[in-house]
Design a protein around this motif. Structure first.
Motif, PDB file in Angstrom:
ATOM      1  N   ARG A   7       9.124  -4.808  -3.358  1.00  0.00           N
ATOM      2  CA  ARG A   7       8.918  -5.791  -1.967  1.00  0.00           C
ATOM      3  C   ARG A   7       7.522  -6.252  -2.139  1.00  0.00           C
ATOM      4  O   ARG A   7       7.281  -7.486  -1.452  1.00  0.00           O
ATOM      5  CB  ARG A   7       9.275  -5.021  -0.946  1.00  0.00           C
ATOM      6  N   VAL A   8       6.771  -5.582  -2.752  1.00  0.00           N
ATOM      7  CA  VAL A   8       5.048  -6.029  -2.555  1.00  0.00           C
ATOM      8  C   VAL A   8       4.833  -6.029  -4.131  1.00  0.00           C
ATOM      9  O   VAL A   8       4.283  -4.953  -4.549  1.00  0.00           O
ATOM     10  CB  VAL A   8       4.339  -5.153  -1.813  1.00  0.00           C
ATOM     11  N   PRO A   9       5.022  -7.028  -4.887  1.00  0.00           N
ATOM     12  CA  PRO A   9       4.854  -7.082  -6.331  1.00  0.00           C
ATOM     13  C   PRO A   9       3.216  -6.598  -6.748  1.00  0.00           C
ATOM     14  O   PRO A   9       3.195  -6.135  -7.946  1.00  0.00           O
ATOM     15  CB  PRO A   9       5.080  -8.377  -6.730  1.00  0.00           C
ATOM     16  N   GLN A  10       2.339  -6.888  -5.871  1.00  0.00           N
ATOM     17  CA  GLN A  10       1.011  -6.826  -6.359  1.00  0.00           C
ATOM     18  C   GLN A  10       0.546  -5.240  -6.151  1.00  0.00           C
ATOM     19  O   GLN A  10      -0.569  -4.861  -6.544  1.00  0.00           O
ATOM     20  CB  GLN A  10       0.152  -7.473  -5.408  1.00  0.00           C
ATOM     21  N   LEU A  11       1.614  -4.775  -5.709  1.00  0.00           N
ATOM     22  CA  LEU A  11       1.122  -3.095  -5.802  1.00  0.00           C
ATOM     23  C   LEU A  11       1.476  -2.608  -7.029  1.00  0.00           C
ATOM     24  O   LEU A  11       1.972  -2.943  -7.886  1.00  0.00           O
ATOM     25  CB  LEU A  11       2.332  -2.177  -4.895  1.00  0.00           C
ATOM     26  N   LEU A  39      -8.233   1.715   4.728  1.00  0.00           N
ATOM     27  CA  LEU A  39      -8.314   0.971   3.639  1.00  0.00           C
ATOM     28  C   LEU A  39      -9.676   0.877   2.832  1.00  0.00           C
ATOM     29  O   LEU A  39     -10.808   0.810   3.479  1.00  0.00           O
ATOM     30  CB  LEU A  39      -8.030  -0.343   4.528  1.00  0.00           C
ATOM     31  N   VAL A  40      -9.500   0.821   1.556  1.00  0.00           N
ATOM     32  CA  VAL A  40     -10.707   0.627   0.832  1.00  0.00           C
ATOM     33  C   VAL A  40     -10.374  -0.428  -0.022  1.00  0.00           C
ATOM     34  O   VAL A  40      -9.363  -0.442  -0.746  1.00  0.00           O
ATOM     35  CB  VAL A  40     -10.832   2.031  -0.016  1.00  0.00           C
ATOM     36  N   ARG A  41     -11.644  -1.182  -0.090  1.00  0.00           N
ATOM     37  CA  ARG A  41     -11.151  -2.678  -1.011  1.00  0.00           C
ATOM     38  C   ARG A  41     -12.504  -2.380  -1.963  1.00  0.00           C
ATOM     39  O   ARG A  41     -13.710  -2.020  -1.804  1.00  0.00           O
ATOM     40  CB  ARG A  41     -11.695  -3.864  -0.116  1.00  0.00           C
ATOM     41  N   GLY A  42     -12.083  -2.420  -3.366  1.00  0.00           N
ATOM     42  CA  GLY A  42     -12.701  -2.347  -4.407  1.00  0.00           C
ATOM     43  C   GLY A  42     -12.841  -3.640  -5.114  1.00  0.00           C
ATOM     44  O   GLY A  42     -12.213  -4.718  -4.660  1.00  0.00           O
ATOM     45  N   GLU A  43     -13.791  -3.844  -6.085  1.00  0.00           N
ATOM     46  CA  GLU A  43     -13.876  -5.287  -6.969  1.00  0.00           C
ATOM     47  C   GLU A  43     -12.464  -5.835  -7.403  1.00  0.00           C
ATOM     48  O   GLU A  43     -12.154  -6.870  -7.564  1.00  0.00           O
ATOM     49  CB  GLU A  43     -14.678  -5.132  -8.012  1.00  0.00           C
ATOM     50  N   ARG A  44     -11.663  -4.724  -7.753  1.00  0.00           N
ATOM     51  CA  ARG A  44     -10.472  -5.047  -8.618  1.00  0.00           C
ATOM     52  C   ARG A  44      -9.215  -4.865  -7.525  1.00  0.00           C
ATOM     53  O   ARG A  44      -7.954  -4.920  -8.246  1.00  0.00           O
ATOM     54  CB  ARG A  44     -10.317  -4.566  -9.978  1.00  0.00           C
ATOM     55  N   VAL A  99       1.043  11.708   3.933  1.00  0.00           N
ATOM     56  CA  VAL A  99       0.486  10.243   3.972  1.00  0.00           C
ATOM     57  C   VAL A  99       0.969   9.613   2.675  1.00  0.00           C
ATOM     58  O   VAL A  99       1.571  10.389   1.815  1.00  0.00           O
ATOM     59  CB  VAL A  99      -1.140  10.558   3.897  1.00  0.00           C
ATOM     60  N   LEU A 100       0.991   8.388   2.960  1.00  0.00           N
ATOM     61  CA  LEU A 100       1.381   7.355   1.913  1.00  0.00           C
ATOM     62  C   LEU A 100       0.219   6.447   1.301  1.00  0.00           C
ATOM     63  O   LEU A 100      -0.503   6.029   2.246  1.00  0.00           O
ATOM     64  CB  LEU A 100       2.356   6.263   2.422  1.00  0.00           C
ATOM     65  N   THR A 101      -0.133   6.442   0.313  1.00  0.00           N
ATOM     66  CA  THR A 101      -1.188   5.820  -0.258  1.00  0.00           C
ATOM     67  C   THR A 101      -0.715   4.673  -1.556  1.00  0.00           C
ATOM     68  O   THR A 101       0.009   5.223  -2.261  1.00  0.00           O
ATOM     69  CB  THR A 101      -2.338   6.946  -0.978  1.00  0.00           C
ATOM     70  N   LEU A 102      -1.192   3.626  -1.148  1.00  0.00           N
ATOM     71  CA  LEU A 102      -0.781   2.323  -2.006  1.00  0.00           C
ATOM     72  C   LEU A 102      -2.185   2.121  -2.703  1.00  0.00           C
ATOM     73  O   LEU A 102      -3.008   1.661  -2.158  1.00  0.00           O
ATOM     74  CB  LEU A 102      -0.032   1.305  -0.984  1.00  0.00           C
ATOM     75  N   LEU A 103      -1.725   1.500  -3.769  1.00  0.00           N
ATOM     76  CA  LEU A 103      -2.909   0.844  -4.872  1.00  0.00           C
ATOM     77  C   LEU A 103      -2.239  -0.504  -4.913  1.00  0.00           C
ATOM     78  O   LEU A 103      -1.226  -0.894  -5.184  1.00  0.00           O
ATOM     79  CB  LEU A 103      -2.987   1.384  -6.143  1.00  0.00           C
ATOM     80  N   ALA A 104      -3.238  -1.498  -4.847  1.00  0.00           N
ATOM     81  CA  ALA A 104      -2.707  -2.889  -4.764  1.00  0.00           C
ATOM     82  C   ALA A 104      -3.769  -3.612  -5.408  1.00  0.00           C
ATOM     83  O   ALA A 104      -5.012  -3.483  -5.393  1.00  0.00           O
ATOM     84  CB  ALA A 104      -2.562  -3.476  -3.403  1.00  0.00           C
ATOM     85  N   GLN A 105      -3.508  -4.594  -6.044  1.00  0.00           N
ATOM     86  CA  GLN A 105      -4.239  -5.800  -6.792  1.00  0.00           C
ATOM     87  C   GLN A 105      -5.287  -6.479  -5.723  1.00  0.00           C
ATOM     88  O   GLN A 105      -4.693  -6.579  -4.465  1.00  0.00           O
ATOM     89  CB  GLN A 105      -3.533  -6.877  -7.622  1.00  0.00           C
ATOM     90  N   ASP A 106      -6.424  -7.101  -6.284  1.00  0.00           N
ATOM     91  CA  ASP A 106      -7.261  -7.658  -5.281  1.00  0.00           C
ATOM     92  C   ASP A 106      -6.404  -9.054  -4.632  1.00  0.00           C
ATOM     93  O   ASP A 106      -6.982  -9.373  -3.813  1.00  0.00           O
ATOM     94  CB  ASP A 106      -8.412  -8.045  -5.917  1.00  0.00           C
ATOM     95  N   ARG A 107      -5.552  -9.649  -5.251  1.00  0.00           N
ATOM     96  CA  ARG A 107      -4.612 -10.886  -4.583  1.00  0.00           C
ATOM     97  C   ARG A 107      -3.781 -10.316  -3.735  1.00  0.00           C
ATOM     98  O   ARG A 107      -3.155 -11.443  -3.177  1.00  0.00           O
ATOM     99  CB  ARG A 107      -4.509 -11.673  -5.781  1.00  0.00           C
ATOM    100  N   VAL A 108      -3.350  -9.081  -3.261  1.00  0.00           N
ATOM    101  CA  VAL A 108      -2.158  -8.957  -2.571  1.00  0.00           C
ATOM    102  C   VAL A 108      -2.716  -9.499  -1.126  1.00  0.00           C
ATOM    103  O   VAL A 108      -3.917  -9.542  -0.658  1.00  0.00           O
ATOM    104  CB  VAL A 108      -2.395  -7.289  -2.274  1.00  0.00           C
ATOM    105  N   ASN A 109      -1.506  -9.855  -0.337  1.00  0.00           N
ATOM    106  CA  ASN A 109      -1.886 -10.258   0.920  1.00  0.00           C
ATOM    107  C   ASN A 109      -1.951  -8.902   1.814  1.00  0.00           C
ATOM    108  O   ASN A 109      -0.966  -8.040   1.897  1.00  0.00           O
ATOM    109  CB  ASN A 109      -0.389 -10.869   1.361  1.00  0.00           C
ATOM    110  N   VAL A 110      -3.069  -8.723   2.390  1.00  0.00           N
ATOM    111  CA  VAL A 110      -3.233  -7.586   3.142  1.00  0.00           C
ATOM    112  C   VAL A 110      -2.516  -7.350   4.247  1.00  0.00           C
ATOM    113  O   VAL A 110      -2.146  -6.207   4.631  1.00  0.00           O
ATOM    114  CB  VAL A 110      -4.815  -7.481   3.261  1.00  0.00           C
TER     115      VAL A 110
END
Length: 156
Positions: free
Chosen positions: A20-24, A76-81, A94-105
């Motif tokens: 559902r969220v391809p940027q994950l 929510l943690v935002r890194g460079e990438r 808990v559910l932890t998700l990793l996402a690309q920087d271009r994800v719609n937050v």
């Protein structure tokens, strides 16, 4: 007790979420104690991520309380990438998700909150229905520490 079928169902939910969220780039369900329940985290050590999530959760809970902002809802943690987002998943996970920087937050939060609720319902139901091996349910068990006790509950 969570069965293999329950774990497969949680893993299937993580796969659907990534569809559902391809940027994950990864998804992990873990206990608030830092133990892995299920993961879809290519290229990332799930045990290490689960342990770091538990540590970050502890600090975030204390920070939220110390600043007077009330109970922690999500992290929510935002890194460079990219992003690392953590949501409550029932009473003890808990559910932890990793996402690309271009994800719609906004989309990340929407889908993460929903998936956290679904995973939490499944894990809570599995724990409530199945007694632990070697025990007899003679009297109700004392409630276990919950994600809400850790102040990570989210509103859907």
């Amino acid at each position: 007790m969570v069965t293999e079928d329950d774990l497969r169902t949680v893993l299937a939910e993580l796969h659907r979420l990534r569809t559902r969220v391809p940027q994950l780039t990864g998804a992990l369900a873990a206990g608030v104690d830092g133990l892995v329940i299920a993961h879809d985290t290519p290229g990332v050590d799930p045990e290490g991520l689960a342990a770091l999530t538990a540590a970050a959760l502890g600090v975030a809970v204390r920070t939220s309380e110390a600043t007077g902002n009330g109970a922690l809802r999500e992290l929510l943690v935002r890194g460079e990438r990219g992003y690392v987002a953590t949501y409550a998943a029932g009473r003890t996970a808990v559910l932890t998700l990793l996402a690309q920087d271009r994800v719609n937050v906004g989309r990340l939060h929407l889908e993460g909150r929903r998936a956290g609720a679904r995973v939490g319902e499944l894990l809570d139901a599995a724990e409530a229905v199945r007694p632990h091996p070697g025990t007899t349910p003679a009297r109700p068990r004392a409630p276990r520490p919950t994600a809400a006790d850790a102040r990570t509950a989210t509103d859907s």
